[in-house]
Scaffold this motif. Sequence first.
Motif, short mmCIF file in Angstrom:
data_model
loop_
_atom_site.label_atom_id
_atom_site.label_comp_id
_atom_site.label_asym_id
_atom_site.label_seq_id
_atom_site.Cartn_x
_atom_site.Cartn_y
_atom_site.Cartn_z
N PRO A 157 0.84 -1.21 0.00
CA PRO A 157 0.00 0.00 0.00
C PRO A 157 0.87 1.25 0.00
CG PRO A 157 -0.62 -1.50 1.79
CD PRO A 157 0.70 -1.96 1.25
N LYS A 158 0.28 2.35 -0.44
CA LYS A 158 0.91 3.67 -0.36
C LYS A 158 0.12 4.47 0.65
CE LYS A 158 2.03 1.98 -4.51
NZ LYS A 158 1.52 0.71 -5.02
N THR A 159 0.76 4.90 1.73
CA THR A 159 0.04 5.59 2.80
C THR A 159 0.88 6.74 3.35
OG1 THR A 159 0.93 4.18 4.56
CG2 THR A 159 -1.11 3.45 3.50
N ILE A 160 0.20 7.70 3.96
CA ILE A 160 0.88 8.79 4.67
C ILE A 160 -0.13 9.46 5.60
CG2 ILE A 160 0.45 10.43 2.80
CD1 ILE A 160 2.99 11.93 3.66
N SER A 161 0.33 9.86 6.78
CA SER A 161 -0.45 10.67 7.70
C SER A 161 0.39 11.87 8.11
CB SER A 161 -0.83 9.89 8.97
OG SER A 161 -1.74 8.85 8.69
N VAL A 162 -0.21 13.06 8.11
CA VAL A 162 0.48 14.26 8.56
C VAL A 162 -0.45 15.03 9.50
CG1 VAL A 162 1.80 14.43 6.42
CG2 VAL A 162 -0.27 15.80 6.70
N GLN A 163 0.15 15.87 10.33
CA GLN A 163 -0.61 16.72 11.22
C GLN A 163 -0.10 18.15 11.15
OE1 GLN A 163 -0.27 14.68 15.04
NE2 GLN A 163 -2.28 13.73 14.75
N CYS A 164 -1.02 19.08 11.36
CA CYS A 164 -0.67 20.49 11.41
C CYS A 164 -1.65 21.19 12.35
CB CYS A 164 -0.68 21.14 10.03
SG CYS A 164 -2.28 21.06 9.17
N GLU A 165 -1.32 22.40 12.75
CA GLU A 165 -2.19 23.15 13.64
C GLU A 165 -2.82 24.31 12.87
OE1 GLU A 165 -1.71 26.12 17.32
OE2 GLU A 165 -0.71 24.19 17.61
N LEU A 166 -4.15 24.42 12.96
CA LEU A 166 -4.88 25.50 12.31
C LEU A 166 -5.65 26.26 13.39
CD1 LEU A 166 -6.34 23.58 9.23
CD2 LEU A 166 -4.15 24.79 9.39
N SER A 167 -5.25 27.49 13.64
CA SER A 167 -5.89 28.33 14.67
C SER A 167 -6.03 27.61 16.00
CB SER A 167 -7.26 28.81 14.19
OG SER A 167 -7.12 29.67 13.08
N THR A 250 -3.53 32.40 6.62
CA THR A 250 -2.39 31.56 7.02
C THR A 250 -2.82 30.11 7.15
OG1 THR A 250 -1.32 33.39 8.17
CG2 THR A 250 -0.66 31.17 8.80
N ASP A 251 -3.99 29.87 7.76
CA ASP A 251 -4.47 28.50 7.91
C ASP A 251 -4.66 27.83 6.56
OD1 ASP A 251 -4.48 28.66 10.64
OD2 ASP A 251 -6.66 28.72 10.87
N TYR A 252 -5.19 28.56 5.60
CA TYR A 252 -5.40 28.02 4.26
C TYR A 252 -4.06 27.58 3.65
CZ TYR A 252 -6.95 27.82 -0.66
OH TYR A 252 -7.23 27.41 -1.94
N LYS A 253 -3.05 28.43 3.80
CA LYS A 253 -1.74 28.14 3.22
C LYS A 253 -1.11 26.92 3.88
CE LYS A 253 -0.91 32.98 1.98
NZ LYS A 253 -0.14 34.20 2.30
N ILE A 254 -1.25 26.80 5.22
CA ILE A 254 -0.69 25.65 5.93
C ILE A 254 -1.38 24.37 5.48
CG2 ILE A 254 -0.45 24.55 8.19
CD1 ILE A 254 -0.18 27.37 9.39
N PHE A 255 -2.72 24.39 5.44
CA PHE A 255 -3.46 23.20 5.04
C PHE A 255 -3.16 22.83 3.60
CE2 PHE A 255 -7.10 20.95 3.25
CZ PHE A 255 -7.27 19.94 4.18
N ASN A 256 -3.08 23.81 2.73
CA ASN A 256 -2.77 23.54 1.33
C ASN A 256 -1.39 22.90 1.18
OD1 ASN A 256 -3.64 23.82 -1.49
ND2 ASN A 256 -1.89 25.21 -1.68
N GLN A 257 -0.45 23.37 1.98
CA GLN A 257 0.89 22.79 1.95
C GLN A 257 0.86 21.34 2.46
OE1 GLN A 257 3.81 25.07 4.13
NE2 GLN A 257 5.43 23.56 3.84
N ALA A 258 0.06 21.10 3.51
CA ALA A 258 -0.06 19.74 4.04
C ALA A 258 -0.71 18.81 3.02
CB ALA A 258 -0.86 19.76 5.33
N LEU A 259 -1.75 19.30 2.33
CA LEU A 259 -2.41 18.49 1.30
C LEU A 259 -1.45 18.18 0.17
CD1 LEU A 259 -5.00 17.21 0.15
CD2 LEU A 259 -5.57 19.44 -0.84
N HIS A 260 -0.66 19.17 -0.24
CA HIS A 260 0.33 18.94 -1.29
C HIS A 260 1.34 17.88 -0.86
CE1 HIS A 260 2.71 20.00 -4.87
NE2 HIS A 260 3.75 19.76 -4.09
#
Length: 402
Positions: A157-167, A250-260
């Motif tokens: 399988p191909k998998t990945i989990s990441v975490q980030c903080e939004l507000s 800023t939250d949008y940019k962080i989440f977009n970077q995480a999605l990428h």
Amino acid sequence: MQVLTSNQIQTVAFQWPAGFYSDGIHIGLRKAKKDFGWLFSKVPAAAAGTYTTNQFQAAPTKLTKMMINQDHQLQGLLLNSAIANSCTGKQGWKNALQEQQWLANKLAVDPSLIGVASTGLIGAQLPMALIKNGLPQLTPTKSDAVTYAVLTTDQHPKTISVQCELSGHLVTLTGFAKGSGMIHPKMATMLGFVTTDAQVDGAVLQTMLSDNVDSTFNQITVDGDTSTNDMVVTLANGLADNPSLTAGTTDYKIFNQALHLVLSSLAKQIAADGEGATKLVECNVTQAATLTDGQQVAKAIVGSNLVKAAIFGEDPNWGRIISTIGATDAELDIDHVDIAMNGIPLVADSLALPFDAAAVKATLGQTQVVIDVDLHAGGATGQAWGCDLTYNYVKINASYHT
């Protein structure tokens, strides 16, 4: 629980975001391997998708696209391997609708909140009795079993989990994908799924997904073939309770970077696991006239059978690379193209440089080969991923049906 600062995106051990559940089991579609599964959120989730451009789009792909396009919401997905339910006519469409209804009944939700994804052999009808009998066996687990249930010729399988903080709210993104052969996405047999507990409007999520797929999944190739079932779906159920994402924040940019990060990791894992592959090939193009030119040249290089075969044979034949560049319609300064492989310069100003052939051959024996190309035509870049072309690719595909 670890709380991340606003500028951190951290890769973590595989885990489902809050409110997501899944399972994967064996129901007899394949021999002794998991072949059937589900993925769902306990609440309706914002949904976005990208889909194959193949004109023979499979019934499950059409159905899921139709559901997402209605109002960008889904709550559950039913998945199977072994049989693609593609080129199966009216009966195949009825079967996809039946799967949708069965899962809707199991989850006690409206069928419009259910999608279906299939992968495998084209032209065969789904054995609906096996699927009907398998549905009651699916349980709401937090395991990674579903990531195995969608595999075909994949090695893993191909998998990945990441975490980030939004507000101040910890958000998790978890993705998995399958794909090994028939890979040349233009959104092959490729499926990708990303789940997150972030709160984001469905239309906003669609924009983010489409933009990021263009520079990730659409920049990989294994064999140049685009399948009938390609699909990438992202679900966001909002249970992290962050303020809904707005473009430009800023939250949008962080989440977009995480999605990428999630999408690019899955894309590269698919390329590295190409059928019969022994090497991941990455191409980085700089100083292209436009982004389109940079992306086109990079993908052409990793997709060239001659380049792929040379890398398998550990042959530093840069002539195959420069001829591939010239075969594109990208804007070029033909007297000023530079090429390097694994950091070793081979070409400058479109002329051969002296290099140690044995040293280059040795570095091409690594499991990752990086080709750098400078077009000296502008300020844009491009990146793509592929794999080498081996004897095993022919062996696998010579007997795929049987």
